[in-house]
Design a protein around this motif. Structure first.
Motif, PDB file in Angstrom:
ATOM      1  N   HIS A 203       1.078  -1.465   0.110  1.00 61.05           N
ATOM      2  CA  HIS A 203      -0.225  -0.130   0.279  1.00 61.05           C
ATOM      3  C   HIS A 203       1.359   1.597   0.380  1.00 61.05           C
ATOM      4  O   HIS A 203       0.491   2.181   0.295  1.00 61.05           O
ATOM      5  CB  HIS A 203      -1.057   0.401   1.006  1.00 61.05           C
ATOM      6  N   ASP A 205       1.612   3.381  -2.882  1.00 64.37           N
ATOM      7  CA  ASP A 205       0.710   4.048  -2.710  1.00 64.37           C
ATOM      8  C   ASP A 205       0.017   4.745  -2.808  1.00 64.37           C
ATOM      9  O   ASP A 205      -0.334   5.855  -3.321  1.00 64.37           O
ATOM     10  CB  ASP A 205      -0.177   2.684  -4.545  1.00 64.37           C
ATOM     11  N   PHE A 206      -0.445   4.508  -1.459  1.00 65.24           N
ATOM     12  CA  PHE A 206      -1.481   5.372  -0.730  1.00 65.24           C
ATOM     13  C   PHE A 206      -0.276   6.425   0.724  1.00 65.24           C
ATOM     14  O   PHE A 206      -0.604   7.555   0.333  1.00 65.24           O
ATOM     15  CB  PHE A 206      -2.776   4.573   0.277  1.00 65.24           C
ATOM     16  N   ASN A 374      -1.836   0.141 -10.913  1.00 62.94           N
ATOM     17  CA  ASN A 374      -1.960   1.542 -10.232  1.00 62.94           C
ATOM     18  C   ASN A 374      -2.215   1.412  -8.686  1.00 62.94           C
ATOM     19  O   ASN A 374      -3.219   2.101  -7.723  1.00 62.94           O
ATOM     20  CB  ASN A 374      -3.667   2.044 -10.077  1.00 62.94           C
ATOM     21  N   ARG A 375      -1.455  -0.080  -8.455  1.00 60.15           N
ATOM     22  CA  ARG A 375      -0.809   0.297  -6.991  1.00 60.15           C
ATOM     23  C   ARG A 375       0.594   0.302  -6.662  1.00 60.15           C
ATOM     24  O   ARG A 375       1.589   1.243  -7.794  1.00 60.15           O
ATOM     25  CB  ARG A 375      -1.298  -1.116  -7.361  1.00 60.15           C
ATOM     26  N   ASP A 376       1.376   0.569  -5.623  1.00 59.65           N
ATOM     27  CA  ASP A 376       2.470  -0.035  -5.629  1.00 59.65           C
ATOM     28  C   ASP A 376       3.739   0.095  -6.394  1.00 59.65           C
ATOM     29  O   ASP A 376       3.964  -1.422  -6.828  1.00 59.65           O
ATOM     30  CB  ASP A 376       2.596   0.032  -4.302  1.00 59.65           C
ATOM     31  N   ARG A 377       4.365   0.467  -6.901  1.00 60.83           N
ATOM     32  CA  ARG A 377       4.608   0.125  -8.395  1.00 60.83           C
ATOM     33  C   ARG A 377       6.777  -0.391  -7.849  1.00 60.83           C
ATOM     34  O   ARG A 377       7.055  -1.296  -8.035  1.00 60.83           O
ATOM     35  CB  ARG A 377       4.968   1.254  -9.378  1.00 60.83           C
ATOM     36  N   THR A 378       6.895  -0.102  -6.306  1.00 58.42           N
ATOM     37  CA  THR A 378       8.055  -0.514  -6.122  1.00 58.42           C
ATOM     38  C   THR A 378       8.651  -1.366  -5.328  1.00 58.42           C
ATOM     39  O   THR A 378       9.053  -2.165  -5.787  1.00 58.42           O
ATOM     40  CB  THR A 378       8.344   0.582  -4.449  1.00 58.42           C
ATOM     41  N   GLU A 404      -3.717  -0.091 -16.568  1.00 57.72           N
ATOM     42  CA  GLU A 404      -2.411   0.037 -16.400  1.00 57.72           C
ATOM     43  C   GLU A 404      -2.097  -0.758 -17.742  1.00 57.72           C
ATOM     44  O   GLU A 404      -3.252  -1.613 -17.883  1.00 57.72           O
ATOM     45  CB  GLU A 404      -1.315  -0.538 -15.632  1.00 57.72           C
TER      46      GLU A 404
END
Length: 479
Positions: A203, A205-206, A374-378, A404
């Protein structure tokens, strides 16, 4: 219920209108307003529901909770934070139904679902009437409500509590997500037991960073939120929580703990161990493999004992649980190979599942996985690295690409795999990837299909298409 009755349960800056206005429902979505509703206005991530207040009134809303006065001819409760009032007013509107229930909440990056299902099985073995709320849906009294969110929004949550009480439910086991804590969804509730499983990357990304993510989870263990805290003492964040948690008790395998396990034997069809449960020794048989499920079992057992369940029922309940949908679930055996489906969608979750299966594999270990759009890319290259490190061969595919391009997601995963060589293939379409992986299997091999678990959809460009890993696997092998 009269509007004035609800006013007594919140702090507000100003009130205009008639306190005797009859409120017949609560609503946060202007498109779902019913006649007689109290409508909540607050600023969200993408929209400000103040902009839709007039539409809500036209649809039947008879009063508003809002953060500024609006040009609407209905009573208005002006508050500092509209979102923060939803849970408090929902609780009051449904008559504080939660006070008639024993609540156990489970938070953590991984293990929430399995732990709640273990709790349900334990308490059912003891003859108790239970309710379950989480990622796989809501179940109680022969009712099932399809899942939408890990922790439901407050209005729906309290309506469920109300119905649970009417159905005779005594104990409720629910997953408490970090988002639910951040958005005040459980405000006003006091859990009899709060369980912490672990905290690893997810999470971002948030939350933006691990510090803020962890700090959010920590709030669940303060004295106003729970009576007892059951904490994983082997987790770094768990150790921090112990410093302030309400009546903390611990479980673990590495550090001193109130609940621990010895003589652990892991097999393809389950795990056996001897558990020391507050100085009571009992042999435990799980039908679910992997050491991380020993942790989940210890957490559930500790909570059960705190609520007065005898150890014999704890052991019986754990043994009775055959599987948890999509949680390291043994789906089939094909050509002498074993196929598992797991929800593992974080680096830590994937690593733990692959490590567990690696120990049990006599042939090659295959891993099919992807990462959500559309979530945590890392975490994408990290998961690629984990899969390449532990699996003999990987099939990288799609997993809810959302808005995506699946090729872009797969490319980012690949950056973490390339240092380990070319022990992988990319197949964008998930069903094709699954068929490709199954055709490679030989006796002694294990295939882990990871990421989606018990989900029944694949989300592409805003549309949820029917899809379930378990169903697809059985169709491919003709099961």
């Amino acid at each position: 219920m009269k509007l004035g009755e609800l006013l007594s349960y919140i702090r507000y800056k100003e009130f205009t209108g008639d306190k005797f206005t009859e409120i017949s429902g609560l609503c946060t979505d202007s498109q779902k307003v019913n006649e007689g509703d109290l409508f909540f206005c607050y600023e969200g991530e993408n929209l400000d529901s103040h902009d839709f207040a007039a539409n809500a009134v036209k649809a039947g809303a008879v009063a508003l909770v809002c953060e500024r006065k609006l040009p609407c001819a209905v009573p208005q409760i002006i508050v500092e934070d509209g979102r923060a009032q939803v849970a408090l007013l929902a609780r009051a509107f449904y008559g504080f139904a939660d006070k008639n229930l024993k609540l156990v909440g489970v938070t953590g990056t991984n293990g929430k679902t399995t732990t709640t299902y273990m709790l349900e099985s334990i308490f059912k073995s003891a003859g108790k009437k239970t309710g379950l709320i989480g990622t796989l849906g809501i179940t109680y009294a022969d009712k099932f409500i399809s899942p939408e969110l890990t922790t439901p929004d407050p209005i729906f949550l309290h309506s469920v509590f109300d119905d649970m009480v009417k159905c005779g439910v005594e104990y409720v086991f629910m997953e408490v997500s970090a988002h639910a804590l951040y958005f005040n969804k459980i405000d006003g509730l006091k859990f009899d037991v709060a369980i912490f499983t672990n905290c690893t990357q997810d999470h971002l990304d948030f939350f933006g960073n691990m510090y803020d993510y962890a700090e959010c989870k920590k709030t669940f263990f303060k004295g106003d939120r729970c009576v007892y805290s059951v904490i994983n003492s082997d987790d770094k964040i768990g150790q921090q929580i112990l410093g302030f948690a309400a009546q903390p008790l611990t479980y673990g395998l590495k550090n001193p703990a109130d609940v621990f396990a010895v003589d652990i034997t892991e097999k393809i069809n389950g795990t056996t161990f001897v558990m020391n449960l507050f100085d009571e020794l009992y042999e435990i048989n799980l039908n679910i493999p992997a050491r991380h499920n020993v942790y989940n079992a210890m957490a559930a057992s500790a909570a059960a004992k705190l609520l007065g369940i005898k150890t014999e029922y704890v052991a019986q309940g754990l043994a009775n649980l055959k599987n948890v949908s999509g949680r390291l679930e043994h789906v089939a055996q094909f050509k002498g190979a074993d196929i598992f489906v797991d929800f593992a969608h974080t680096p830590d979750g994937l690593e733990k599942s692959l490590q567990a299966l690696k120990k049990l594999c006599t042939g090659k270990l295959y891993c099919l996985f992807g990462c959500g759009g559309n979530r945590d890319r890392t975490k994408r290259p990290i998961m690629g690295s984990v899969a390449a490190k532990y699996a003999d061969f990987c099939i990288v595919t799609s997993d809810n690409p959302r808005f995506e391009d699946p090729y872009d997601i797969i490319t980012e995963i690949e950056t973490g795999m390339k240092p380990y060589g070319k022990n992988y293939v990319t197949v964008t379409e998930r069903e094709c990837a699954t068929e490709y992986a199954i055709k490679m299997l030989e006796e002694g091999d294990i295939l882990l299909v990871a990421g989606k678990g018990g989900e029944y959809y694949q989300e592409i460009m805003g549309i949820k298409h029917s899809y379930n890993d378990n169903t697809i696997i059985k169709k491919i092998i003709g099961f």
